[in-house]
Scaffold this motif. Structure first.
Motif, short mmCIF file in Angstrom:
data_model
loop_
_atom_site.label_atom_id
_atom_site.label_comp_id
_atom_site.label_asym_id
_atom_site.label_seq_id
_atom_site.Cartn_x
_atom_site.Cartn_y
_atom_site.Cartn_z
N LYS A 114 0.86 -1.12 -0.09
CA LYS A 114 0.12 0.11 -0.11
C LYS A 114 0.87 1.19 -0.14
O LYS A 114 1.95 1.03 0.56
CB LYS A 114 -0.87 -0.16 1.36
N ALA A 154 -4.73 -1.40 5.21
CA ALA A 154 -5.66 -0.35 4.55
C ALA A 154 -5.23 0.94 5.17
O ALA A 154 -4.93 1.11 6.40
CB ALA A 154 -7.03 -0.64 5.05
N ALA A 204 -10.91 -2.99 4.44
CA ALA A 204 -10.95 -1.75 3.70
C ALA A 204 -11.63 -0.83 4.59
O ALA A 204 -12.39 -1.02 5.62
CB ALA A 204 -11.85 -2.11 2.61
#
Length: 239
Positions: A114, A154, A204
């Motif tokens: 990420k 996330a 998420a």
């Protein structure tokens, strides 16, 4: 193309071919990168589509690995792309996937990558052996030892210092200061045994209300938090 009512298979070579991750370019959404696994004579690697997945070309010059398990695109520079491999190898492209640079971090499979949506110099890697952070676009990485067995990451799209990491054994970790300190947020998560929790295989954050967080668990379905991970509600698969 109709909200999930129907699906068309665009990338895959048999019923058991493996495409563990895909990444869309936020600046050119027709461009998609896919991480693929080895299968028979198919040798895996990174594939790229520039027409929303209608056609694919292999973009793996410099990648010697056969099992690519994760891929991510810099939200501020679509030419900078990252890929993680199944045996601790990390790759970066700075020319849109045409060529790749290689680094070995000595970690297990990279299950997730990420990139900070506000400051894309910050790159986070989840490996089965540890969580890594770079503050210089992947030139150097430091291990974050507080997080055990990370699986998925996330990042809050509105406040990127807030990050959740789902673990394969230890539940869910949360930081609000960009990874300097972490808290475990396991209240209500399904337990595997004392002190261990069902693996978190996806996570998420709701972009419209970032206090709402969803997570997928192995065998126990979906859990949801309405208060930033302080409490989790088991939603199963049908609720």
């Amino acid at each position: 193309i109709n909200g999930g009512e129907n699906w068309i298979k665009y990338l895959g070579w048999s019923s058991c071919s493996h495409v563990p991750d895909i990444a869309f370019s936020p600046l050119t959404p027709d461009t998609i990168f896919a991480a693929t696994d080895i299968l028979g004579e198919f040798d895996g690697g990174v594939f790229k589509s520039t027409d929303q997945g209608e056609s694919w070309n292999k973009n793996s010059v410099g990648i010697t690995a056969t099992v690519i398990s994760s891929v991510a695109i810099d939200p501020q520079n679509q030419n900078r792309i990252y890929a993680g491999e199944g045996n601790g190898h990390f790759y970066r492209s700075q020319d849109g996937g045409t060529n790749w640079e290689h680094e070995y971090l000595g970690a297990d499979e990279f299950t997730d990558i990420k990139i900070d949506p506000v400051n894309s110099a910050n790159v986070y890697l989840a490996s089965l052996s540890g969580l890594y952070k770079s503050e210089d676009y992947g030139d150097n990485f430091m291990e974050i030892s507080e997080v055990e067995n990370p699986e998925r990451i996330a990042i809050n799209p509105l406040s990127s210092n807030t990050i959740y990491v789902g673990s394969s054994l230890r539940g869910i970790y949360k930081t609000t200061n960009g990874g300097t300190t972490w808290e475990q947020k396991n209240n209500g998560l399904p337990e595997l045994m004392a002190g261990m929790f069902m693996p978190i295989i996806s996570i998420a954050i709701d972009p419209n209300d970032t206090s709402v967080v969803w997570a997928g668990t192995y065998q126990e379905g979906i859990v949801k938090s309405l208060n930033g991970g302080n409490e989790w509600i088991n939603k199963g698969l049908n609720n």
